[in-house]
Design a protein around this motif. Structure first.
Motif, PDB file in Angstrom:
ATOM      1  N   LEU A   1      83.329 103.977 -26.274  1.00 24.12           N
ATOM      2  CA  LEU A   1      84.121 102.768 -26.014  1.00 24.12           C
ATOM      3  C   LEU A   1      83.215 101.535 -26.052  1.00 24.12           C
ATOM      4  CD1 LEU A   1      86.722 101.273 -25.277  1.00 24.12           C
ATOM      5  CD2 LEU A   1      86.180 101.720 -22.858  1.00 24.12           C
ATOM      6  N   ILE A   2      82.049 101.628 -25.469  1.00 25.81           N
ATOM      7  CA  ILE A   2      81.113 100.500 -25.476  1.00 25.81           C
ATOM      8  C   ILE A   2      80.723 100.147 -26.914  1.00 25.81           C
ATOM      9  CG2 ILE A   2      78.775  99.765 -24.813  1.00 25.81           C
ATOM     10  CD1 ILE A   2      79.263 101.525 -22.213  1.00 25.81           C
TER      11      ILE A   2
ATOM     12  N   ARG B   1      74.983  94.691 -26.383  1.00 31.55           N
ATOM     13  CA  ARG B   1      75.432  93.289 -26.207  1.00 31.55           C
ATOM     14  C   ARG B   1      76.776  93.167 -25.495  1.00 31.55           C
ATOM     15  NH1 ARG B   1      73.473  90.851 -31.952  1.00 31.55           N
ATOM     16  NH2 ARG B   1      71.279  90.827 -31.424  1.00 31.55           N
ATOM     17  N   ILE B   2      77.209  94.218 -24.858  1.00 30.94           N
ATOM     18  CA  ILE B   2      78.456  94.221 -24.100  1.00 30.94           C
ATOM     19  C   ILE B   2      78.105  94.250 -22.618  1.00 30.94           C
ATOM     20  CG2 ILE B   2      80.541  95.566 -23.556  1.00 30.94           C
ATOM     21  CD1 ILE B   2      80.618  94.393 -26.343  1.00 30.94           C
TER      22      ILE B   2
ATOM     23  N   MET C   1      83.612  98.458 -28.691  1.00 30.68           N
ATOM     24  CA  MET C   1      83.780  97.073 -28.264  1.00 30.68           C
ATOM     25  C   MET C   1      82.651  96.174 -28.776  1.00 30.68           C
ATOM     26  SD  MET C   1      86.697  96.705 -26.782  1.00 30.68           S
ATOM     27  CE  MET C   1      87.148  97.644 -28.242  1.00 30.68           C
ATOM     28  N   ALA C   2      81.482  96.753 -29.024  1.00 26.02           N
ATOM     29  CA  ALA C   2      80.383  95.983 -29.631  1.00 26.02           C
ATOM     30  C   ALA C   2      80.763  95.593 -31.060  1.00 26.02           C
ATOM     31  CB  ALA C   2      79.087  96.790 -29.616  1.00 26.02           C
ATOM     32  N   GLU C   3      81.379  96.513 -31.792  1.00 28.45           N
ATOM     33  CA  GLU C   3      81.851  96.208 -33.148  1.00 28.45           C
ATOM     34  C   GLU C   3      82.951  95.154 -33.100  1.00 28.45           C
ATOM     35  OE1 GLU C   3      80.997 100.585 -35.169  1.00 28.45           O
ATOM     36  OE2 GLU C   3      82.988 100.155 -34.375  1.00 28.45           O
ATOM     37  N   TYR C   4      83.870  95.324 -32.175  1.00 31.74           N
ATOM     38  CA  TYR C   4      84.972  94.373 -32.004  1.00 31.74           C
ATOM     39  C   TYR C   4      84.421  92.978 -31.697  1.00 31.74           C
ATOM     40  CZ  TYR C   4      89.004  92.176 -29.736  1.00 31.74           C
ATOM     41  OH  TYR C   4      90.009  91.317 -29.372  1.00 31.74           O
ATOM     42  N   GLN C   5      83.475  92.918 -30.779  1.00 42.92           N
ATOM     43  CA  GLN C   5      82.871  91.636 -30.387  1.00 42.92           C
ATOM     44  C   GLN C   5      82.163  90.971 -31.563  1.00 42.92           C
ATOM     45  OE1 GLN C   5      80.787  90.746 -26.454  1.00 42.92           O
ATOM     46  NE2 GLN C   5      79.050  91.235 -27.771  1.00 42.92           N
TER      47      GLN C   5
ATOM     48  N   ARG D   1      84.700  87.300 -29.678  1.00 43.10           N
ATOM     49  CA  ARG D   1      85.086  87.299 -28.263  1.00 43.10           C
ATOM     50  C   ARG D   1      84.005  87.987 -27.444  1.00 43.10           C
ATOM     51  NH1 ARG D   1      91.414  89.156 -28.657  1.00 43.10           N
ATOM     52  NH2 ARG D   1      92.165  87.127 -29.381  1.00 43.10           N
ATOM     53  N   GLU D   2      83.673  87.403 -26.302  1.00 43.95           N
ATOM     54  CA  GLU D   2      82.755  88.064 -25.371  1.00 43.95           C
ATOM     55  C   GLU D   2      83.519  89.203 -24.706  1.00 43.95           C
ATOM     56  OE1 GLU D   2      80.720  85.472 -22.560  1.00 43.95           O
ATOM     57  OE2 GLU D   2      81.226  83.807 -23.882  1.00 43.95           O
ATOM     58  N   VAL D   3      82.921  90.372 -24.659  1.00 50.41           N
ATOM     59  CA  VAL D   3      83.608  91.533 -24.088  1.00 50.41           C
ATOM     60  C   VAL D   3      82.883  92.003 -22.838  1.00 50.41           C
ATOM     61  CG1 VAL D   3      84.356  93.919 -24.480  1.00 50.41           C
ATOM     62  CG2 VAL D   3      84.451  92.260 -26.361  1.00 50.41           C
ATOM     63  N   THR D   4      83.671  92.236 -21.794  1.00 48.08           N
ATOM     64  CA  THR D   4      83.183  92.859 -20.565  1.00 48.08           C
ATOM     65  C   THR D   4      84.046  94.080 -20.313  1.00 48.08           C
ATOM     66  OG1 THR D   4      82.485  90.738 -19.617  1.00 48.08           O
ATOM     67  CG2 THR D   4      82.812  92.562 -18.076  1.00 48.08           C
ATOM     68  N   ILE D   5      83.407  95.231 -20.175  1.00 43.41           N
ATOM     69  CA  ILE D   5      84.133  96.468 -19.865  1.00 43.41           C
ATOM     70  C   ILE D   5      83.924  96.762 -18.384  1.00 43.41           C
ATOM     71  CG2 ILE D   5      84.416  98.926 -20.361  1.00 43.41           C
ATOM     72  CD1 ILE D   5      83.194  98.390 -23.121  1.00 43.41           C
ATOM     73  N   VAL D   6      85.025  97.018 -17.689  1.00 39.33           N
ATOM     74  CA  VAL D   6      84.965  97.272 -16.254  1.00 39.33           C
ATOM     75  C   VAL D   6      85.391  98.713 -15.992  1.00 39.33           C
ATOM     76  CG1 VAL D   6      85.724  96.500 -13.972  1.00 39.33           C
ATOM     77  CG2 VAL D   6      85.593  94.852 -15.870  1.00 39.33           C
TER      78      VAL D   6
END
Length: 175
Positions: free
Chosen positions: A38-39, A73-74, A42-46, A51-56
């Protein structure tokens, strides 16, 4: 002069893992790999969206204080003991509600959470929409990679520094 708004995406990590079929299957086999995948997604997506991505992640199997890290970088957050990812996201959305320089997006399939953050001014991103956007980002990355590889294979020249070019030109003129 127009100031560009920062776009921030908060991702409810375990909720998205449970909603994306390939991560849900992986979670049952290798929990840590599902988080890592998932991380990376989301790095690819970012990288593509900007968009800055924060995964909680909920403080699953963790005790004590909240922890923060950067991976690919996430921003990755593990909530403090007895705090859910939903609570952390709601608190962060509340902190940003008056920040006119941030557009906040929240990715979750939790319907109640979607309405709470929507009421605080955030935009909701259902898991299926995030999955579709990530797949499009992957396709763009693959296309760019293919174009770069194609460009490299089509080259008929070698990159040389100007002084080497000058020296070669000097040698050529002597003939």
């Amino acid at each position: 002069m127009s100031i560009k708004k920062r776009e921030l995406l908060l991702v409810d990590g375990y909720n998205i893992i449970g909603a994306w079929p390939h991560l849900r299957k992986l979670r049952d086999i290798d929990f840590e790999k599902a988080r890592t995948d998932l991380i990376e997604a989301m790095a690819e997506y970012q990288a593509v969206t900007g968009r800055e991505v924060t995964i909680v992640f909920d403080a699953h199997m963790r005790y004590g204080r909240e922890s923060k890290a950067k991976q690919s970088r996430i921003a990755v957050i593990y909530t403090k003991e007895n705090e859910t990812a939903d609570e952390w996201i709601e608190r962060r959305a509340h902190e940003l509600v008056d920040d006119r320089l941030v557009t906040l997006f929240v990715a979750t399939n939790d319907f109640t959470e979607q309405w709470v953050i929507f009421g605080q001014g955030a935009l909701r991103v259902p898991a299926a929409e995030l999955l579709k956007d990530w797949k499009q980002a992957q396709q763009l990355i693959d296309q760019e990679r293919s174009a770069l590889e194609q460009d490299r294979s089509n080259r008929k020249t070698i990159d040389l520094t100007p002084d080497v070019w000058a020296r070669l030109e000097e040698i050529r003129r002597r003939k």
